[in-house]
Motif scaffolding. Sequence first.
Motif, PDB file in Angstrom:
ATOM      1  N   ALA A 150       0.816  -1.074   0.067  1.00 53.04           N
ATOM      2  CA  ALA A 150      -0.017  -0.004   0.109  1.00 53.04           C
ATOM      3  C   ALA A 150       0.827   1.074   0.026  1.00 53.04           C
ATOM      4  O   ALA A 150       1.969   1.092   0.486  1.00 53.04           O
ATOM      5  CB  ALA A 150      -0.801  -0.029   1.358  1.00 53.04           C
ATOM      6  N   PHE A 151       0.192   2.097  -0.647  1.00 56.45           N
ATOM      7  CA  PHE A 151       1.232   3.688  -0.584  1.00 56.45           C
ATOM      8  C   PHE A 151       1.045   4.311   0.770  1.00 56.45           C
ATOM      9  O   PHE A 151      -0.182   4.469   1.187  1.00 56.45           O
ATOM     10  CB  PHE A 151       0.881   4.367  -1.740  1.00 56.45           C
ATOM     11  N   ASP A 152       2.287   4.638   1.157  1.00 56.90           N
ATOM     12  CA  ASP A 152       2.076   5.445   2.375  1.00 56.90           C
ATOM     13  C   ASP A 152       1.385   6.995   2.228  1.00 56.90           C
ATOM     14  O   ASP A 152       1.463   7.248   1.014  1.00 56.90           O
ATOM     15  CB  ASP A 152       3.614   5.653   2.860  1.00 56.90           C
ATOM     16  N   TYR A 153       0.965   7.527   3.059  1.00 56.79           N
ATOM     17  CA  TYR A 153       0.299   8.949   2.869  1.00 56.79           C
ATOM     18  C   TYR A 153       0.637   9.630   4.195  1.00 56.79           C
ATOM     19  O   TYR A 153      -0.072   9.546   5.299  1.00 56.79           O
ATOM     20  CB  TYR A 153      -1.193   8.898   2.812  1.00 56.79           C
ATOM     21  N   LEU A 154       1.610  10.344   4.327  1.00 55.46           N
ATOM     22  CA  LEU A 154       2.184  10.823   5.325  1.00 55.46           C
ATOM     23  C   LEU A 154       1.156  11.932   5.904  1.00 55.46           C
ATOM     24  O   LEU A 154       0.896  12.855   5.217  1.00 55.46           O
ATOM     25  CB  LEU A 154       3.499  11.614   5.267  1.00 55.46           C
ATOM     26  N   HIS A 155       0.887  12.098   6.990  1.00 57.31           N
ATOM     27  CA  HIS A 155      -0.001  12.703   7.609  1.00 57.31           C
ATOM     28  C   HIS A 155      -0.193  13.017   9.084  1.00 57.31           C
ATOM     29  O   HIS A 155      -0.304  11.755   9.480  1.00 57.31           O
ATOM     30  CB  HIS A 155      -1.472  12.671   7.074  1.00 57.31           C
ATOM     31  N   THR A 156      -0.378  13.986   9.533  1.00 58.57           N
ATOM     32  CA  THR A 156      -0.704  14.103  11.085  1.00 58.57           C
ATOM     33  C   THR A 156      -2.147  14.520  11.291  1.00 58.57           C
ATOM     34  O   THR A 156      -2.702  15.451  10.712  1.00 58.57           O
ATOM     35  CB  THR A 156       0.042  15.269  11.946  1.00 58.57           C
TER      36      THR A 156
END
Length: 340
Positions: A150-156
């Motif tokens: 799965a592609f990561d999706y950097l987010h806070t």
Amino acid sequence: MSNKVYIARNYRSKFDAAGKAKMDCETILENNGWKNIGFKQTWIANSILGTLISALGVTWAILRLKSGSTVCLQYPFNKFYGYCLWGAKLKNSKVLTLVHDLKSLKGKYGHSDKEVKLLKQSDQLIVHNDKMAAWFHEQNFNSEITNIEAFDYLHTDNPNAKRTQTDYENIRVVFAGNMGPFVYELDGLERGNFKFDLYGVGYDAKKVKDINNTILDYKGCFPSNEVIDHIDGDFGLVWYGNTLDSCDGVTGKYLMFNNPHKLSLYLLCDMPIIIWDKAAMADLVEKEGIGFSISSLRDIKDRLAELTPAQIEQMKQNVQRVKADVQSGQFLTKALNRLS
């Protein structure tokens, strides 16, 4: 300098959804000890200036590349992938290619011998999933291949993002993205305990057959850096094409090999997934218990009706587990570690 390096590039916008996955991958590489030997990542919208900066950055990177290094390239890389391969060979360096998109698997392009020949020069490949890996093996690739899954999706997480409790009598199924022809056919489904909330571009209210008796609710279009905070639903739908009965057309068939970034977006919005059962990522959805797969959108009514609140809550708990990996870059990190 580390012997594991990558080359940052220019993107049209810091908030462009099309570049989000690649920008995140650069950050994850950096977090894993890989060093950028090109120019710093930039976000210049002017295509001529942006291309010039990328070209100069790649040239600077090739000059700095040390013999015996491993360079990670993201594919496609505009016109520069072949240039980078040449530079790596010149410097006797190994190439790891992270594949984002393949023209050869898109029906409108057809098989590309040129693309295959280029990618065969890579020593290692990170591809989307088992289905895509199988395609590479069919092309007689000798490279070491692993999957990102799965592609990561950097987010806070934004603590102020709206997240409404599920109303089990009126489940909100979210579709985010370009409004394909199938969207307006959703009103033809037999009514049940669900409706569809739509986010994205291309929505045309004139195509809704009966505006007074529709299960479609268009919520608007938001920048990629804001959309996570606006989406508020219970399930995220991964579907493409023209019909309710199958994901057809170019984008539909590509779903059989592709890891859509949309799925990662839905997870960050705390939503389980509804996905076409022939999609490559259906295996991950089922294995991790983060949703369910269907062969036709006509199956949604029965599948949602048979789910108990406890089962939906369990899916949501599973989503939180996978989401934690997605938003912290763990999928690419694990793939890198398998190749080291």
